[in-house]
Design a protein around this motif. Structure first.
Motif, PDB file in Angstrom:
ATOM      1  N   MET A  58      22.850  -7.432 -35.475  1.00 52.02           N
ATOM      2  CA  MET A  58      22.119  -6.418 -34.729  1.00 52.02           C
ATOM      3  C   MET A  58      21.343  -5.502 -35.680  1.00 52.02           C
ATOM      4  N   ARG A  59      21.974  -5.121 -36.803  1.00 50.07           N
ATOM      5  CA  ARG A  59      21.291  -4.243 -37.755  1.00 50.07           C
ATOM      6  C   ARG A  59      20.040  -4.906 -38.303  1.00 50.07           C
ATOM      7  N   ARG A  60      20.137  -6.198 -38.636  1.00 50.47           N
ATOM      8  CA  ARG A  60      18.971  -6.916 -39.149  1.00 50.47           C
ATOM      9  C   ARG A  60      17.869  -6.996 -38.083  1.00 50.47           C
ATOM     10  N   PHE A  61      18.278  -7.197 -36.849  1.00 52.75           N
ATOM     11  CA  PHE A  61      17.308  -7.284 -35.757  1.00 52.75           C
ATOM     12  C   PHE A  61      16.550  -5.964 -35.600  1.00 52.75           C
ATOM     13  N   LEU A  62      17.267  -4.840 -35.667  1.00 49.17           N
ATOM     14  CA  LEU A  62      16.612  -3.537 -35.546  1.00 49.17           C
ATOM     15  C   LEU A  62      15.663  -3.291 -36.706  1.00 49.17           C
ATOM     16  N   GLN A  63      16.082  -3.641 -37.920  1.00 48.50           N
ATOM     17  CA  GLN A  63      15.221  -3.434 -39.080  1.00 48.50           C
ATOM     18  C   GLN A  63      13.953  -4.279 -38.986  1.00 48.50           C
ATOM     19  N   ALA A  64      14.078  -5.482 -38.421  1.00 48.93           N
ATOM     20  CA  ALA A  64      12.926  -6.382 -38.336  1.00 48.93           C
ATOM     21  C   ALA A  64      11.997  -6.039 -37.185  1.00 48.93           C
ATOM     22  N   ALA A  66      28.249  -0.699 -25.360  1.00 43.24           N
ATOM     23  CA  ALA A  66      29.264  -0.166 -26.274  1.00 43.24           C
ATOM     24  C   ALA A  66      28.845  -0.356 -27.731  1.00 43.24           C
ATOM     25  N   LEU A  67      28.256  -1.516 -28.046  1.00 42.29           N
ATOM     26  CA  LEU A  67      27.806  -1.779 -29.410  1.00 42.29           C
ATOM     27  C   LEU A  67      26.699  -0.807 -29.808  1.00 42.29           C
ATOM     28  N   LEU A  68      25.742  -0.588 -28.936  1.00 41.04           N
ATOM     29  CA  LEU A  68      24.651   0.341 -29.250  1.00 41.04           C
ATOM     30  C   LEU A  68      25.181   1.755 -29.426  1.00 41.04           C
ATOM     31  N   LYS A  69      26.157   2.127 -28.635  1.00 43.69           N
ATOM     32  CA  LYS A  69      26.751   3.463 -28.773  1.00 43.69           C
ATOM     33  C   LYS A  69      27.390   3.622 -30.148  1.00 43.69           C
ATOM     34  N   ASP A  70      28.092   2.568 -30.612  1.00 42.28           N
ATOM     35  CA  ASP A  70      28.719   2.616 -31.938  1.00 42.28           C
ATOM     36  C   ASP A  70      27.663   2.694 -33.041  1.00 42.28           C
ATOM     37  N   LEU A  71      26.588   1.911 -32.910  1.00 47.25           N
ATOM     38  CA  LEU A  71      25.533   1.929 -33.924  1.00 47.25           C
ATOM     39  C   LEU A  71      24.880   3.310 -34.011  1.00 47.25           C
ATOM     40  N   LEU A  72      24.666   3.943 -32.877  1.00 43.56           N
ATOM     41  CA  LEU A  72      24.092   5.280 -32.868  1.00 43.56           C
ATOM     42  C   LEU A  72      25.041   6.281 -33.523  1.00 43.56           C
ATOM     43  N   VAL A  76      16.212   2.082 -28.721  1.00 42.39           N
ATOM     44  CA  VAL A  76      16.782   2.397 -30.028  1.00 42.39           C
ATOM     45  C   VAL A  76      15.847   1.832 -31.089  1.00 42.39           C
ATOM     46  N   ALA A  77      15.998   2.324 -32.317  1.00 43.34           N
ATOM     47  CA  ALA A  77      15.201   1.845 -33.440  1.00 43.34           C
ATOM     48  C   ALA A  77      16.039   1.940 -34.705  1.00 43.34           C
TER      49      ALA A  77
END
Length: 708
Positions: free
Chosen positions: A1-7, A33-39, A52-53
């Motif tokens: 997911m992190r790589r996807f957001l960076q790209a 839930a995953l997006l909440k944790d990433l934020l 999100v970005a």
């Protein structure tokens, strides 16, 4: 997911993430839930309302400075406080056009802006609050000898035109000017750069509104050439609907016809076809026509003209369903049971021939007389009755706020402004369009295709609290916010039907609602009481509908001109863009009606009208006339000499109120009054009234007014 957001070049929503990773509806809770944790961990940051970005980008809100304009003349800006040595290259911010009534941003001006990423190092910005730093980039006004009077009523001071800077303008002309440097004593100087026409001439009102709101008017030559090269479609690869007597039903003054309807009994239920002009056949992704349609977002309708989304060769030609002429279409075939519940739907690409161009008034008159000249109306009304029954069961917000119609003579002079009748034939077409729009959203979900939904959020708690207090003054209550349903608003409107305060309550309920918008992440449509809804029925005049057509074409394999992958990736930004252009158009259209109203009312200065107080402030009152809905201000200085205050203690029981401590006079929201028109300014659309104080209420003379 992190790589996807960076790209990802910009922000992404849950729909885009689900599509990229192939997630199904049952995996949505885990994704949230995953997006909440990433934020929370700082590996993502909020972007826009629901996106999100990747981190390390500009915040959603920042102070920016306008540095210049892009090749199209739109402002570009930079963030204040950015340190390239630590943060990398300076981001570029492309500022959106300003809201209605606001001057354009000028180089050097600083504003608090809402930002959203649109690519690597690029952002789209919209003004939240102006901080200062520059004069307006352009002034729109009326030129008189040596000065310009702005057409925007918020700009109170004139501008001086030095000798040699009038650009050939003559007194009384509408002009565009730009500020000149220097701050001399007296009026600020400006240079006239464009002459737009004479104030008072036919079309001058809409001309002012077009320029004041930044409505694109002229089409690029390449887009016009593409439209003029268009030709009719053949039957090959299309379903032939030419023998089905589809009819168009529109207003008497309609300029384009992009939807046609037909119905027949189907057992105990109904079979309905809604056919829509095949705009996607002519406006293909990446073409000059497509770029211009995206930029405009929608058509804009004024009393004397239309600024169309597509050139006339398409909007009034090949994409207009003219009677007796073959036209390409996308169609929805819908089946309903006797109670109006949809039992099946099917979409296809066809060729049709409209059997008749009918108006709402013709259909209404034929229905009242028990006639059916085309042989199509009885089944249409039968299907409509079933759909209306389903709507009543569902419960919707149905506000009765009639549209105002401006009647002009051949010279463009205002003959009158009156409410446009709301007929059963209007509702008939609305129900068929809503049914087709719902089916389009459902079909795209079935096909797992991206969809630009038409969404409408619940009212904000703050607005609901204000509405609740207002309704309590009429003895009406609302359920708690977490239990609120559109039918609760319908109950409120039923309570005031036929009462003097009916219009005011309708307007106040409307102001409490959230604004509808376009987005690829679906939250449903609160006002219609629908869980999914997408605009499918007007691709001539709305870019969002064109994208829904393209998504259906791609998902159903109906041709090679379906939604492109790059378009699908841009849907979040496109949704926000077309939402903004829609609001810009609505503001320009509303502004035009107000100016035409002021022109009409200027013939009645000195007359007294029946009105109701529609606003109470510390600096005065606002009144709305019963006859035509014209609104204006009653300055507090025009009220009897007194100490006027907002009576907080009595407001809790009676609604917002202005009270005179010495005279004992009170003015309450919704109160019936008689108002004398003392000033009407067509240039700005402003109206000023004085109340008839100490005079017993008298009924105005015939025509809704009497001399004061």
């Amino acid at each position: 997911m992190r790589r996807f957001l960076q790209a990802s070049p910009g922000r992404v929503g849950k729909t885009g993430i689900s599509r990229h990773f192939g997630l199904g509806p049952d995996q949505r809770p885990a994704l949230r839930a995953l997006l909440k944790d990433l934020l929370a961990e700082g590996d993502a940051q909020p972007a826009g309302r629901r996106g999100v970005a990747a981190p390390g980008r500009l915040p959603e809100m920042a102070v920016i400075e306008v540095t210049g304009t892009d090749p199209d003349g739109d402002p570009i800006a930079r963030p204040l406080g950015w340190k390239p040595e630590r943060q990398g290259p300076m981001p570029v911010i492309f500022m959106a056009p300003e809201r209605a009534g606001q001057p354009a941003l000028a180089p050097g001006e600083k504003v608090l802006a809402r930002l959203k990423p649109i690519g690597a190092g690029k952002y789209q910005g919209s003004t939240v609050k102006r901080i200062g730093g520059a004069s307006p980039a352009r002034i729109l006004g009326v030129y008189e000898e040596g000065r310009i009077t702005p057409t925007d009523r918020r700009h109170r001071s004139d501008w001086a035109v030095p000798p040699g800077e009038h650009g050939g303008a003559e007194p009384g002309e509408i002009v565009l000017a730009e500020p000149l440097p220097g701050r001399p004593l007296g009026l600020r100087p400006a240079r006239i750069v464009e002459r737009l026409g004479r104030m008072g001439e036919a079309r001058s009102v809409s001309l002012i509104c077009i320029h004041a709101h930044g409505i694109p008017e002229l089409f690029p030559a390449e887009a016009v050439r593409e439209a003029e090269r268009a030709r009719g479609v053949g039957a090959e690869g299309r379903e032939d609907l030419r023998d089905i007597p589809l009819v168009t039903i529109d207003g008497e003054d309609a300029r384009d016809f992009d939807d046609a309807v037909w119905a027949e009994p189907d057992g105990t239920g109904w079979r309905v076809i809604v056919a829509i002009a095949d705009v996607a056949h002519y406006v293909t992704p990446g073409s000059a026509l497509d770029r211009e349609a995206w930029a405009r977002g929608n058509s804009v309708y004024f009393p004397d003209r239309v600024v169309p989304m597509l050139p006339e060769a398409l909007s009034n030609g090949w994409c207009s369903l003219k009677p007796g002429e073959p036209r390409g279409c996308l169609f929805a075939e819908l089946r309903f049971d006797a109670g109006g519940a949809k039992t099946a739907h099917r979409f296809g690409r066809g060729i049709m021939r409209s059997a008749a161009r009918l108006t709402y008034e013709q259909v209404q008159a034929a229905r009242a007389a028990g006639e059916d000249p085309t042989g199509t109306l009885r089944p249409l009304y039968g299907a409509y009755a079933a759909l209306q029954a389903a709507r009543d069961r569902r419960g919707t917000l149905d506000l009765e706020l009639p549209e105002r119609r401006v009647r002009l003579d051949d010279q463009g002079r205002v003959l009158g402004v009156e409410p446009r009748a709301r007929l059963a034939s209007h509702r008939l077409i609305e129900e068929f369009m809503v049914a087709a729009n719902v089916a389009a959203a459902e079909e795209l979900e079935r096909l797992r295709q991206p969809c630009l939904y038409r969404i409408h959020d619940r009212p904000a708690d703050r607005k609901l609290e204000g509405l609740r207090q207002f309704l309590e003054s009429f003895g009406i209550d609302l359920p708690a916010s977490d239990r609120l349903h559109p039918r609760d608003f319908a109950r409120v409107l039923d309570r005031v039907r036929g009462q003097p305060e009916e219009r005011l309550v309708h307007e106040t309920v409307l102001r409490a609602q959230s604004q509808a918008e376009y987005a690829p992440d679906n939250i449903g449509h609160f006002g219609l009481g629908l869980s999914r809804y997408a605009h499918f029925t007007s691709p001539i005049r709305r870019y969002a509908d064109l994208l829904v057509h393209r998504a259906l074409i791609r998902g159903l394999g109906l041709g090679g001109d379906g939604l492109a992958e790059a378009e699908a990736a841009r849907l979040p930004d496109t949704g926000e863009h077309v939402t903004q252009t829609e609001r810009r158009a609505a503001a320009a259209e509303r502004d035009a009606v107000e100016r035409y109203l002021a022109a009409f009312m200027s013939q009645h200065v000195g007359e007294v009208f029946e009105a109701r107080i529609s606003g109470v402030t510390r600096f005065g009152l606002f009144v709305t006339l019963e006859a035509n809905g014209a609104s204006g201000i009653v300055p507090i200085a025009s009220l009897p000499d007194d100490r006027w205050t907002e009576d907080q203690a009595r407001q809790a029981r009676h609604g917002r109120m202005l009270s005179g401590q010495r005279t004992g006079l009170t003015f309450t929201l919704g109160q019936a009054v008689e108002a004398r028109l003392v000033e009407a300014t067509p240039r700005t659309g402003g109206l000023v009234f004085h109340l008839m104080q100490g005079v017993p209420p008298r009924r105005p003379a015939k025509g809704g007014a009497r001399r004061g």
